[in-house]
Write a protein that holds these residues in place. Structure first.
Motif, mmCIF file in Angstrom:
data_model
loop_
_atom_site.group_PDB
_atom_site.id
_atom_site.type_symbol
_atom_site.label_atom_id
_atom_site.label_comp_id
_atom_site.label_asym_id
_atom_site.label_seq_id
_atom_site.Cartn_x
_atom_site.Cartn_y
_atom_site.Cartn_z
ATOM 1 N N ILE A 25 0.891 -1.160 0.000
ATOM 2 C CA ILE A 25 0.000 0.000 0.000
ATOM 3 C C ILE A 25 0.937 1.218 0.000
ATOM 4 O O ILE A 25 1.565 1.530 1.010
ATOM 5 C CB ILE A 25 -0.930 0.013 1.242
ATOM 6 C CG1 ILE A 25 -1.780 -1.272 1.290
ATOM 7 C CG2 ILE A 25 -1.823 1.272 1.234
ATOM 8 C CD1 ILE A 25 -2.654 -1.416 2.549
ATOM 9 N N MET A 26 1.045 1.836 -1.159
ATOM 10 C CA MET A 26 2.024 2.925 -1.342
ATOM 11 C C MET A 26 1.392 4.221 -0.829
ATOM 12 O O MET A 26 0.760 4.954 -1.586
ATOM 13 C CB MET A 26 2.351 3.075 -2.836
ATOM 14 C CG MET A 26 2.740 1.773 -3.528
ATOM 15 S SD MET A 26 3.269 2.060 -5.231
ATOM 16 C CE MET A 26 1.729 2.465 -6.043
ATOM 17 N N ASP A 27 1.559 4.505 0.441
ATOM 18 C CA ASP A 27 0.849 5.650 1.019
ATOM 19 C C ASP A 27 1.834 6.723 1.488
ATOM 20 O O ASP A 27 2.983 6.428 1.812
ATOM 21 C CB ASP A 27 -0.006 5.160 2.196
ATOM 22 C CG ASP A 27 -1.058 6.177 2.605
ATOM 23 O OD1 ASP A 27 -1.388 7.070 1.781
ATOM 24 O OD2 ASP A 27 -1.549 6.097 3.743
ATOM 25 N N TYR A 69 -0.630 -1.079 -4.734
ATOM 26 C CA TYR A 69 -1.926 -0.391 -4.657
ATOM 27 C C TYR A 69 -1.682 1.049 -5.105
ATOM 28 O O TYR A 69 -1.070 1.833 -4.372
ATOM 29 C CB TYR A 69 -2.393 -0.443 -3.202
ATOM 30 C CG TYR A 69 -3.870 -0.224 -2.948
ATOM 31 C CD1 TYR A 69 -4.815 -0.148 -3.958
ATOM 32 C CD2 TYR A 69 -4.320 -0.130 -1.628
ATOM 33 C CE1 TYR A 69 -6.162 0.018 -3.673
ATOM 34 C CE2 TYR A 69 -5.672 0.039 -1.323
ATOM 35 C CZ TYR A 69 -6.582 0.113 -2.353
ATOM 36 O OH TYR A 69 -7.924 0.277 -2.058
ATOM 37 N N ALA A 70 -2.123 1.355 -6.298
ATOM 38 C CA ALA A 70 -1.823 2.669 -6.876
ATOM 39 C C ALA A 70 -3.006 3.628 -6.820
ATOM 40 O O ALA A 70 -2.820 4.847 -6.753
ATOM 41 C CB ALA A 70 -1.374 2.495 -8.325
ATOM 42 N N PHE A 71 -4.240 3.074 -6.847
ATOM 43 C CA PHE A 71 -5.423 3.950 -6.869
ATOM 44 C C PHE A 71 -6.627 3.126 -6.417
ATOM 45 O O PHE A 71 -6.943 2.097 -7.014
ATOM 46 C CB PHE A 71 -5.631 4.485 -8.292
ATOM 47 C CG PHE A 71 -6.599 5.629 -8.372
ATOM 48 C CD1 PHE A 71 -6.170 6.938 -8.174
ATOM 49 C CD2 PHE A 71 -7.949 5.408 -8.636
ATOM 50 C CE1 PHE A 71 -7.064 8.010 -8.242
ATOM 51 C CE2 PHE A 71 -8.856 6.476 -8.698
ATOM 52 C CZ PHE A 71 -8.407 7.771 -8.503
ATOM 53 N N ASN A 75 -10.421 6.538 -4.012
ATOM 54 C CA ASN A 75 -9.595 7.667 -4.469
ATOM 55 C C ASN A 75 -10.275 8.480 -5.591
ATOM 56 O O ASN A 75 -9.885 9.619 -5.848
ATOM 57 C CB ASN A 75 -8.208 7.201 -4.939
ATOM 58 C CG ASN A 75 -7.303 6.725 -3.823
ATOM 59 O OD1 ASN A 75 -6.432 5.893 -4.029
ATOM 60 N ND2 ASN A 75 -7.481 7.243 -2.610
ATOM 61 N N ARG A 78 -11.332 12.009 -4.607
ATOM 62 C CA ARG A 78 -10.389 13.123 -4.389
ATOM 63 C C ARG A 78 -10.703 14.259 -5.368
ATOM 64 O O ARG A 78 -11.401 14.035 -6.376
ATOM 65 C CB ARG A 78 -8.957 12.622 -4.600
ATOM 66 C CG ARG A 78 -8.556 11.663 -3.483
ATOM 67 C CD ARG A 78 -7.072 11.380 -3.520
ATOM 68 N NE ARG A 78 -6.738 10.471 -2.433
ATOM 69 C CZ ARG A 78 -5.509 10.236 -2.017
ATOM 70 N NH1 ARG A 78 -4.479 10.835 -2.598
ATOM 71 N NH2 ARG A 78 -5.285 9.397 -1.025
ATOM 72 N N ARG A 195 2.713 -1.450 4.359
ATOM 73 C CA ARG A 195 2.050 -0.154 4.188
ATOM 74 C C ARG A 195 3.027 0.925 4.632
ATOM 75 O O ARG A 195 3.541 0.889 5.747
ATOM 76 C CB ARG A 195 0.760 -0.048 5.001
ATOM 77 C CG ARG A 195 0.091 1.310 4.757
ATOM 78 C CD ARG A 195 -1.317 1.401 5.271
ATOM 79 N NE ARG A 195 -1.885 2.685 4.831
ATOM 80 C CZ ARG A 195 -3.141 2.877 4.499
ATOM 81 N NH1 ARG A 195 -3.994 1.895 4.551
ATOM 82 N NH2 ARG A 195 -3.567 4.078 4.120
ATOM 83 N N ARG A 201 -4.010 0.612 8.808
ATOM 84 C CA ARG A 201 -5.272 0.137 8.234
ATOM 85 C C ARG A 201 -5.046 -0.447 6.850
ATOM 86 O O ARG A 201 -4.008 -0.234 6.231
ATOM 87 C CB ARG A 201 -6.329 1.241 8.213
ATOM 88 C CG ARG A 201 -5.903 2.503 7.506
ATOM 89 C CD ARG A 201 -7.054 3.535 7.462
ATOM 90 N NE ARG A 201 -6.572 4.795 6.935
ATOM 91 C CZ ARG A 201 -6.340 5.884 7.661
ATOM 92 N NH1 ARG A 201 -6.571 5.886 8.960
ATOM 93 N NH2 ARG A 201 -5.886 6.982 7.092
ATOM 94 N N SER A 203 -7.434 -0.140 4.253
ATOM 95 C CA SER A 203 -8.009 0.725 3.213
ATOM 96 C C SER A 203 -8.520 -0.063 1.995
ATOM 97 O O SER A 203 -8.235 0.295 0.852
ATOM 98 C CB SER A 203 -7.003 1.799 2.784
ATOM 99 O OG SER A 203 -6.610 2.582 3.886
HETATM 100 C C1 IPE Z 1 -4.712 3.696 0.179
HETATM 101 O O1 IPE Z 1 -4.281 4.953 0.559
HETATM 102 C C2 IPE Z 1 -4.838 3.623 -1.311
HETATM 103 C C3 IPE Z 1 -3.585 3.672 -2.054
HETATM 104 C C4 IPE Z 1 -2.389 3.663 -1.540
HETATM 105 C C5 IPE Z 1 -3.748 3.670 -3.467
HETATM 106 P P1 IPE Z 1 -5.315 6.104 0.955
HETATM 107 O O2 IPE Z 1 -4.493 7.289 1.307
HETATM 108 O O3 IPE Z 1 -6.313 6.292 -0.108
HETATM 109 O O4 IPE Z 1 -6.025 5.474 2.229
HETATM 110 P P2 IPE Z 1 -6.679 6.162 3.487
HETATM 111 O O5 IPE Z 1 -7.606 7.233 2.995
HETATM 112 O O6 IPE Z 1 -5.570 6.740 4.315
HETATM 113 O O7 IPE Z 1 -7.361 5.048 4.211
#
Ligand code: IPE
Ligand code: IPE
Ligand code: MG
Length: 249
Positions: A25-27, A69-71, A75, A78, A195, A201, A203
């Motif tokens: 999860i690339m956050d 996880y790119a999108f 999302n 947004r 993550r 989480r 997500s």
């Molecule tokens: C999860 O990150 C989705 C991606 C990495 C593509 P988000 O930033 O959308 O997740 P939340 O809003 O913190 O749960």
């Protein structure tokens, strides 16, 4: 020692305990940029560099499956300018990377509600998938417009349709049949889920597939994540005992 064993051992890793599938999860792109008083979009641009670095590292380590996880389906909510920037970045990434993917034997794959993607993205994606379809080195799966719940809904619909047409017996539906009707059919479940940026989480990512996945959350924002950190996660993974609900014998 074969080449895989020597590359892996060089990083202090046990070749016999490598994961088959790493999911990420690339956050944290936005926060990375905001911290530097830059526009969030700059964070996404830098995040693309990390995608490149981590894909190369997984290829070198001969990890067979990497899923990013790119999108997410969420999302789409947004601001329109951010969604547009992400879609444009995706097209640029696909165009600039396809050559390297082909050269390195990386097969591109995509999961999610791909029909919601703009035509331009869809076409570029289909073309990159087509050009890399015969590669055997690493399967790089991009989760795009992906949501775990919508994946389960479409699986339920597919199975219900088949049952109505008499193609399957509802009593014959087992875990393997369910798995075969998810976007991830044919991919093994992830061994590791990483993550970035510290959020504890999921997500809506790979809800079914991570039942027994080992979780790693790092405070590092995605644009700062790198190969060294991936390797240290792999080292900790190799020290974990995966019990799958059983007891040690
Ligand atoms: C999860 O990150 C989705 C991606 C990495 C593509 P988000 O930033 O959308 O997740 P939340 O809003 O913190 O749960
Ligand atoms: C992850 O970074 C990329 C996507 C979800 C597309 P974010 O954009 O979620 O960055 P933060 O979480 O706001 O820092
Ligand atoms: Mg985020």
């Amino acid at each position: 020692m074969n080449s895989k064993q020597s590359t892996v051992s060089k990083f202090g890793l046990d070749p016999g305990k490598m994961p088959r599938h790493v999911a990420i999860i690339m956050d944290g792109n936005g926060r990375w940029a905001q911290q530097k008083l830059m526009n969030r979009i700059k964070g996404h641009e830098h995040g693309v560099q990390t995608v490149r670095e981590i894909t190369r590292a997984c290829r070198e380590l001969e990890i067979p499956f990497l899923t990013l996880y790119a999108f997410s389906t969420e999302n789409w909510q947004r601001p329109a300018h951010e969604v547009t920037a992400l879609m444009n970045l995706l097209v640029r990434f696909l165009k600039s990377e396809t050559g390297e993917l082909v050269a390195k034997g990386i097969r591109l794959n995509a999961i999610g509600q791909l029909n919601r993607l703009p035509d331009k993205v869809r076409q570029t994606l289909d073309e990159a998938i087509r050009q890399t379809a015969h590669n055997k080195g690493l399967t790089l799966t991009l989760a795009l417009s992906y949501g775990g719940r919508s994946e389960l809904v479409q699986m339920a619909r597919l199975l219900a349709d088949k049952a109505c047409r008499g193609e399957i017996d509802p009593r014959g539906i087992d875990e393997a049949v369910v798995a075969d009707h998810l976007y991830t059919a044919g991919l093994p479940d992830p061994d590791i889920l990483i993550r970035t940026s510290g959020e504890m989480r999921i997500s809506n990512f790979l809800l079914w597939q991570i039942a027994y996945t080992e979780l790693f959350v790092t405070p590092t924002f995605w644009p700062d994540f790198n190969r060294q950190e991936l390797i240290s996660i792999l080292q900790s993974f190799q020290k974990r005992e995966r019990r799958f609900g059983r007891v040690e014998t």
